[in-house]
Design a protein around this motif. Structure first.
Motif, short mmCIF file in Angstrom:
data_model
loop_
_atom_site.label_atom_id
_atom_site.label_comp_id
_atom_site.label_asym_id
_atom_site.label_seq_id
_atom_site.Cartn_x
_atom_site.Cartn_y
_atom_site.Cartn_z
N LEU A 11 1.37 -3.86 -6.65
CA LEU A 11 1.60 -4.74 -6.13
C LEU A 11 1.54 -6.38 -4.70
N GLN A 12 0.49 -7.53 -5.51
CA GLN A 12 0.54 -8.45 -4.32
C GLN A 12 2.16 -8.76 -4.35
N VAL A 13 2.39 -9.74 -2.74
CA VAL A 13 3.30 -10.35 -2.78
C VAL A 13 3.32 -11.32 -1.92
N LEU A 14 4.03 -12.32 -1.47
CA LEU A 14 4.38 -13.63 -0.24
C LEU A 14 5.94 -12.27 0.86
N ALA A 15 5.09 -13.07 1.72
CA ALA A 15 5.81 -12.34 2.86
C ALA A 15 5.50 -13.21 3.98
N VAL A 16 7.26 -13.94 4.45
CA VAL A 16 6.77 -14.56 6.04
C VAL A 16 6.27 -13.99 7.30
N VAL A 17 5.26 -14.27 7.55
CA VAL A 17 4.69 -13.04 9.14
C VAL A 17 4.58 -13.38 10.42
N ASN A 18 5.51 -14.18 10.73
CA ASN A 18 5.44 -14.58 12.35
C ASN A 18 7.09 -14.53 12.12
N PHE A 19 7.87 -14.03 11.59
CA PHE A 19 8.97 -14.00 12.22
C PHE A 19 9.33 -12.33 14.08
N PRO A 20 9.92 -12.62 14.30
CA PRO A 20 9.71 -11.04 15.30
C PRO A 20 10.48 -9.85 14.65
N LYS A 21 10.02 -9.21 15.57
CA LYS A 21 10.20 -7.83 14.79
C LYS A 21 11.33 -7.16 14.36
N LYS A 22 12.12 -7.12 13.33
CA LYS A 22 13.42 -6.48 13.96
C LYS A 22 13.74 -5.33 13.41
N GLN A 23 14.43 -4.56 13.84
CA GLN A 23 14.79 -3.13 14.07
C GLN A 23 15.92 -3.24 12.90
N ILE A 24 15.94 -2.09 12.41
CA ILE A 24 16.56 -2.21 11.41
C ILE A 24 17.09 -0.28 11.37
N ALA A 25 18.16 -0.02 11.84
CA ALA A 25 18.14 1.94 11.86
C ALA A 25 17.24 1.99 12.74
N ASN A 26 15.84 2.84 12.22
CA ASN A 26 15.98 3.10 12.88
C ASN A 26 14.17 3.01 12.60
N VAL A 37 0.74 -1.51 -0.13
CA VAL A 37 -0.30 0.24 0.06
C VAL A 37 0.45 1.37 0.44
N SER A 38 2.05 0.58 0.24
CA SER A 38 2.66 2.39 -0.01
C SER A 38 4.47 2.25 0.32
N ALA A 39 5.33 2.58 -0.21
CA ALA A 39 6.31 2.46 -0.76
C ALA A 39 7.52 3.64 -0.40
N ASN A 40 8.41 3.45 -0.10
CA ASN A 40 8.86 5.10 0.49
C ASN A 40 10.66 4.62 0.44
N ASP A 41 11.41 5.75 -0.35
CA ASP A 41 12.82 5.64 0.25
C ASP A 41 13.55 4.97 1.54
N PHE A 42 14.07 3.92 1.62
CA PHE A 42 14.70 4.11 3.01
C PHE A 42 15.83 4.38 3.53
N GLU A 43 16.15 6.04 3.80
CA GLU A 43 17.05 6.52 3.66
C GLU A 43 18.57 6.95 4.60
N LYS A 44 18.24 5.53 6.02
CA LYS A 44 19.08 4.95 7.38
C LYS A 44 19.68 3.49 6.44
N ALA A 45 18.60 3.29 5.27
CA ALA A 45 19.90 2.08 5.63
C ALA A 45 20.99 1.91 5.29
N ARG A 46 21.39 0.36 4.86
CA ARG A 46 23.31 0.90 5.24
C ARG A 46 23.21 0.71 2.95
N ASN A 47 22.49 0.10 2.29
CA ASN A 47 21.91 -0.47 1.49
C ASN A 47 20.64 -0.17 1.11
#
Length: 115
Positions: free
Chosen positions: A66-81, A23-33
């Protein structure tokens, strides 16, 4: 390419893979890659956030809807902020820098489980 160790059916059943719509896609400025911050609608599961390194093959504009497939039962993972709440699935290119997203071949209801 080396095959990973064999798992049991019980191991596989622990993985909750669902279909959702971006439903939304934004640049992730603080990501390493180079990455996007995605919000994905999984129907009754609600909207979950994910970080995805898919900028080389996808624009933000073409991801929305776009419809995508994802694993939804991992614990939350912090990536930068940012807290990623699901893992969007894709196929690595030969250089492991390009990722082609896994998508259903026909539209399905958001939140439907893969099995």
């Amino acid at each position: 390419m080396k095959v990973k160790p064999e798992i049991s059916w019980t191991d596989f059943e622990k993985i909750d893979i669902r279909c959702g719509t971006v439903v939304s896609a934004n640049d992730f400025e603080k990501a390493r890659n180079p990455s996007y911050q995605l919000e994905i609608d999984f129907g009754d599961l609600g909207i979950k956030k994910s970080s995805a390194q898919i900028t080389s093959l996808y624009s933000k504009e073409e991801l929305v809807g776009l419809q995508v497939l994802a694993v939804v039962n991992f614990p939350k993972k912090q990536i930068a902020n940012f807290f990623s709440e699901c893992l969007v699935l894709g196929v690595y290119g030969e250089d492991k820098k390009e990722v082609t997203l896994l998508t259903p071949s026909l539209p399905v209801k958001n939140g439907m489980q893969i099995g």
